[in-house]
Design an enzyme around this catalytic site. Structure first.
Site, PDB file in Angstrom:
ATOM      1  N   HIS A 489       5.761  -2.107  -0.702  1.00  0.00           N
ATOM      2  CA  HIS A 489       4.483  -2.826  -0.631  1.00  0.00           C
ATOM      3  C   HIS A 489       3.438  -2.023   0.132  1.00  0.00           C
ATOM      4  O   HIS A 489       2.327  -1.780  -0.361  1.00  0.00           O
ATOM      5  CB  HIS A 489       4.690  -4.189   0.049  1.00  0.00           C
ATOM      6  CG  HIS A 489       3.437  -4.972   0.238  1.00  0.00           C
ATOM      7  ND1 HIS A 489       3.037  -5.970  -0.620  1.00  0.00           N
ATOM      8  CD2 HIS A 489       2.461  -4.905   1.194  1.00  0.00           C
ATOM      9  CE1 HIS A 489       1.891  -6.475  -0.217  1.00  0.00           C
ATOM     10  NE2 HIS A 489       1.522  -5.846   0.890  1.00  0.00           N
ATOM     11  N   GLU A 490       3.791  -1.612   1.335  1.00  0.00           N
ATOM     12  CA  GLU A 490       2.813  -0.889   2.151  1.00  0.00           C
ATOM     13  C   GLU A 490       2.451   0.446   1.516  1.00  0.00           C
ATOM     14  O   GLU A 490       1.320   0.916   1.645  1.00  0.00           O
ATOM     15  CB  GLU A 490       3.346  -0.701   3.574  1.00  0.00           C
ATOM     16  CG  GLU A 490       3.529  -1.992   4.351  1.00  0.00           C
ATOM     17  CD  GLU A 490       2.267  -2.843   4.422  1.00  0.00           C
ATOM     18  OE1 GLU A 490       1.150  -2.277   4.404  1.00  0.00           O
ATOM     19  OE2 GLU A 490       2.394  -4.080   4.473  1.00  0.00           O
ATOM     20  N   HIS A 493      -0.442   0.131  -0.799  1.00  0.00           N
ATOM     21  CA  HIS A 493      -1.727   0.284  -0.111  1.00  0.00           C
ATOM     22  C   HIS A 493      -2.044   1.761   0.103  1.00  0.00           C
ATOM     23  O   HIS A 493      -3.189   2.199  -0.068  1.00  0.00           O
ATOM     24  CB  HIS A 493      -1.683  -0.410   1.254  1.00  0.00           C
ATOM     25  CG  HIS A 493      -1.730  -1.903   1.211  1.00  0.00           C
ATOM     26  ND1 HIS A 493      -2.726  -2.606   0.580  1.00  0.00           N
ATOM     27  CD2 HIS A 493      -0.901  -2.832   1.756  1.00  0.00           C
ATOM     28  CE1 HIS A 493      -2.512  -3.904   0.738  1.00  0.00           C
ATOM     29  NE2 HIS A 493      -1.411  -4.064   1.442  1.00  0.00           N
ATOM     30  N   HIS A 496      -3.374   3.367  -2.929  1.00  0.00           N
ATOM     31  CA  HIS A 496      -4.752   2.932  -3.165  1.00  0.00           C
ATOM     32  C   HIS A 496      -5.723   3.796  -2.360  1.00  0.00           C
ATOM     33  O   HIS A 496      -6.816   4.143  -2.829  1.00  0.00           O
ATOM     34  CB  HIS A 496      -4.883   1.458  -2.768  1.00  0.00           C
ATOM     35  CG  HIS A 496      -6.039   0.749  -3.383  1.00  0.00           C
ATOM     36  ND1 HIS A 496      -6.359  -0.560  -3.075  1.00  0.00           N
ATOM     37  CD2 HIS A 496      -6.988   1.152  -4.268  1.00  0.00           C
ATOM     38  CE1 HIS A 496      -7.424  -0.933  -3.761  1.00  0.00           C
ATOM     39  NE2 HIS A 496      -7.833   0.091  -4.480  1.00  0.00           N
TER      40      HIS A 496
END
Length: 708
Positions: A489-490, A493, A496
């Site tokens: 998940h992290e 980021h 991104h």
């Protein structure tokens, strides 16, 4: 504390001592800050010089006699604040990830100064006049799409900040902003203190039955590191549910641990009591919203998000709350049956909230043959990163990762990788900070040390933070399945931020609306279950043998179990966030003792007031919302998951030879159409560019078993 007075507009910025490491840009690769050179005493003079320097830069733009154009207005503003940015990214990194009394003191002192600095910009009518002039002239200027979008964003944000208010209201707004940032800083610091004060000391090792040797050793190390007189110390994570609740056999210790978690900030001790602070935050946010012309703070926040209105947020959450609660109640009945059949439990014993994850783990073990104790040996952090997280990124985007032992992080244990494109070109740096430590705020998050920008010639430097319990020296870090999910998940980021391909730093990377920012990270979670990925990282940490196929099949099947609980506890927090921020100033309670009653009523009214499923965060330690950043925006995770679930369908449609979409064609399109765009256009347009359609909620409802 009073706000810092505005510096004279014409005052020359003080010259920073050239021996201060912030006096010049870092000479390290990709602009990585030179953490080894930074001492605490460097921050105050560098921040003061940075504030004054940027004020002077803004004043030069505001008083420029030339007609406003892109170069002398937009680009000049985008270039401003280089010194201040250099020092603040380092300071905020240390404040969140290291902490300590000196850092806390500086953070408290500079918070109102930074609020005043922000007001000096957004409430400057001369700057706004130049933006208005550019906006009016835009049809004649033939602006490129990104520049036009930036101009639109500047104008919108000036208006939302209150630049059109009268003088008296402007002064009150400044007071509110200054006080709020001080309170938010105080709340965050108290939450960290509450986590540390709430740690549960265990003197009798027999009470720790159910824990494996590695976990026991880690708890012993925690006791030693924190000078506890107990043999073992269970430290708290940020959410309500604590991981060890699933493993501890001792029902009494489970109850004690959950109580310690839920009671944080609620008056257990004065230093960590957050109730009066959060009430004042809620009241002042409501007053500020009214001053700016909004019904409440929730409406103010929603307007600048993809949701657009609080009504839309409320409708989405309400649609999910009923089915989620019903699913949770069915799961509770099943767990009660298991508890009734447990010979170690007295007849008539009712299931308690502290028992839920423990008996849910038993369901996973009995029905699916898996639990954390079985899985952990196959989930070594180093392999999860190299052969899971990084491997998926290689297959999708062609990236390679090269650890740079020659580059120093901000504290021991922080690791740094250079990220390279498929052709070997450097893309940026990825920093991993995976372990909990005293002073570090709880949870997991990503932040930037450097934002990508073609205007400034900057490459991205991004950080992932987790709060894993450090193993004994020389031992591997073995994860739960949920912790593996957090790694993926992290890193979503991080991608991104790494893939940002924009001109202006304001629009870079993750600088998107709150209810869009979680979308790319949630998409990246899907790859942890892709057969080609999981087969590589799920290997025994001693033998290297892959996780048995039948066990892996059960792991993937069990991932669908417990959605009622998971969705309900999340919605509890999201609905609490909205409840606090859809109040008028007069409706906010004034007595700290009313906080618990307000919570209970709000959850009951929303249909998620289940005693067995406490919200993921209670108000007193809800740092997302009262520490700032996700205030009236915690709904963002489920809002973004609508996009995520629909994108999973898109990847499935883009699969080649059954790879689930794990291929360069699909990855490159996802990168080009969405990840690289940052906030350089309407983010929902980026979604449409990728999928060719508006987002649909049906894939989410199917994923979470919430169809009516």
């Amino acid at each position: 504390m009073a706000a810092m007075p505005d510096a004279p507009a014409t005052a020359a910025a003080p010259r920073l001592d050239p021996t201060n490491p912030f006096a010049q840009p870092s000479a390290l690769p990709y602009g990585l800050p030179d953490f080894a050179a930074v001492q605490t005493e460097h921050f105050r003079p560098a921040i003061a010089a940075g504030l004054d320097a940027q004020r002077a830069e803004w004043e030069a733009v505001a008083t420029d006699p030339a007609l406003p154009d892109v170069e002398n207005t937009l680009e000049a503003l985008e270039r401003s604040g280089d010194l201040l940015h250099r020092v603040l990214v380092v300071f905020h990194t240390l404040a969140s990830s290291v902490g300590g009394d000196e850092i806390d003191e500086i953070e408290t002192d500079i918070a109102p100064q930074l609020a005043a600095h922000s007001d000096a910009f957004w409430l400057d009518r001369n700057l706004f006049a130049r933006i208005e002039s550019l906006t009016n002239a835009a049809p004649l200027l033939d602006l490129d799409a990104e520049t036009g979008w930036l101009l639109q964003e500047y104008r919108k944000n000036f208006v939302r900040a209150g630049v059109q208010l009268g003088d008296a209201d402007t002064e009150r707004l400044k007071e509110l902003n200054s006080r709020l940032v001080t309170l938010e800083t105080e709340f965050s610091q108290r939450v960290v203190k509450a986590m540390e004060a709430g740690a549960v000391a265990v003197t009798d090792p027999a009470r720790l039955a159910g824990l494996d040797d590695g976990t026991l050793a880690a708890l012993a190390r925690s006791a030693k590191d924190r000078d506890s007189h107990a043999g073992h110390l269970i430290t708290l994570g940020l959410p309500t549910q604590q991981p060890l609740l699933a493993q501890l056999d001792d029902a009494g210790l489970r109850a004690e641990l959950l109580a310690a978690s839920q009671d944080r900030g609620a008056g257990v001790d004065d230093a960590s009591d957050t109730r009066a602070t959060l009430l004042e935050i809620a009241r002042l946010r409501a007053e500020r919203a009214r001053l700016l012309g909004y019904e409440h703070h929730g409406a103010y926040v929603a307007e600048n998000a993809t949701a657009a209105t609080s009504t839309a947020v409320n409708e989405r959450l309400a649609r999910l709350a009923g089915p989620a609660a019903r699913n949770a109640e069915k799961e509770a009945d099943e767990l009660q049956e298991m508890l009734d059949a447990d010979p170690s439990v007295a007849d008539g014993t009712a299931l308690q909230a502290a028992d839920w994850t423990n008996y849910a783990e038993k369901v996973r073990r009995d029905r699916y043959g898996v639990d954390d104790a079985v899985l952990r040996p196959y989930l070594d952090l180093d392999r999860v990163l190299a052969d899971g997280v990084f491997f998926a990124a290689n297959q999708l985007y062609g990236l390679t990762f090269h650890e740079r032992a020659d580059l120093a992080g901000y504290t021991p244990g922080v690791r740094i990788w250079e990220v390279r494109e498929e052709d070997g070109t450097g893309l940026g740096l990825f920093v991993g900070d995976y372990y909990a430590r005293s002073g570090k705020r709880g949870g997991a998050w990503m932040h930037h040390l450097c934002n990508q920008s073609h205007l400034l010639g900057r490459h991205p430097v991004v950080v992932n933070n987790l709060n894993l319990t450090a193993p004994p020296e020389g031992e591997p870090t073995l994860l739960t399945w949920d912790e593996v999910r957090t790694c993926f998940h992290e890193f979503g980021h991080a991608l991104h931020g790494l893939f940002s391909d924009v001109r202006y730093p304001t629009l870079s990377g993750t600088s998107v609306p709150r209810d869009f920012v979680e979308y790319p990270s949630q998409v990246n979670e899907m790859w942890m279950a892709n057969p080609a990925v999981v087969e590589r990282f799920a290997r025994h940490h001693v033998t290297g043998e892959p996780m048995p196929a039948e066990l892996l099949a059960k792991v993937l099947a069990v991932a669908e179990y417990g959605e009622g609980f998971a969705t309900t506890e999340y919605l509890g927090a999201a609905l609490l966030d909205q409840a606090w921020h859809q109040l008028t100033p007069e409706e906010v309670p004034t007595d700290p003792e009313e906080v618990t009653a307000f919570e209970r009523t709000a959850l009951a009214n929303a249909g998620v007031g289940l005693e067995l499923v406490p919200p993921r965060y209670r108000s007193t330690y809800f740092n997302h919302t009262f520490g700032g950043g996700y205030d009236a925006g915690y709904y963002s995770y489920i809002w973004s998951e609508v996009l995520d679930a629909d994108t999973s369908v898109w990847f499935a449609e883009a699969q080649i030879a059954g790879d689930g979409g794990l291929n360069r064609l699909a990855g490159q399109k996802f990168r080009d159409k969405l990840l690289s765009r940052g906030n350089a256009q309407d983010p929902l347009q980026s979604f449409r560019d990728l999928t060719g359609r508006d987002p649909r909620i049906e894939p989410l409802l199917a994923r979470r078993g919430l169809q009516d």
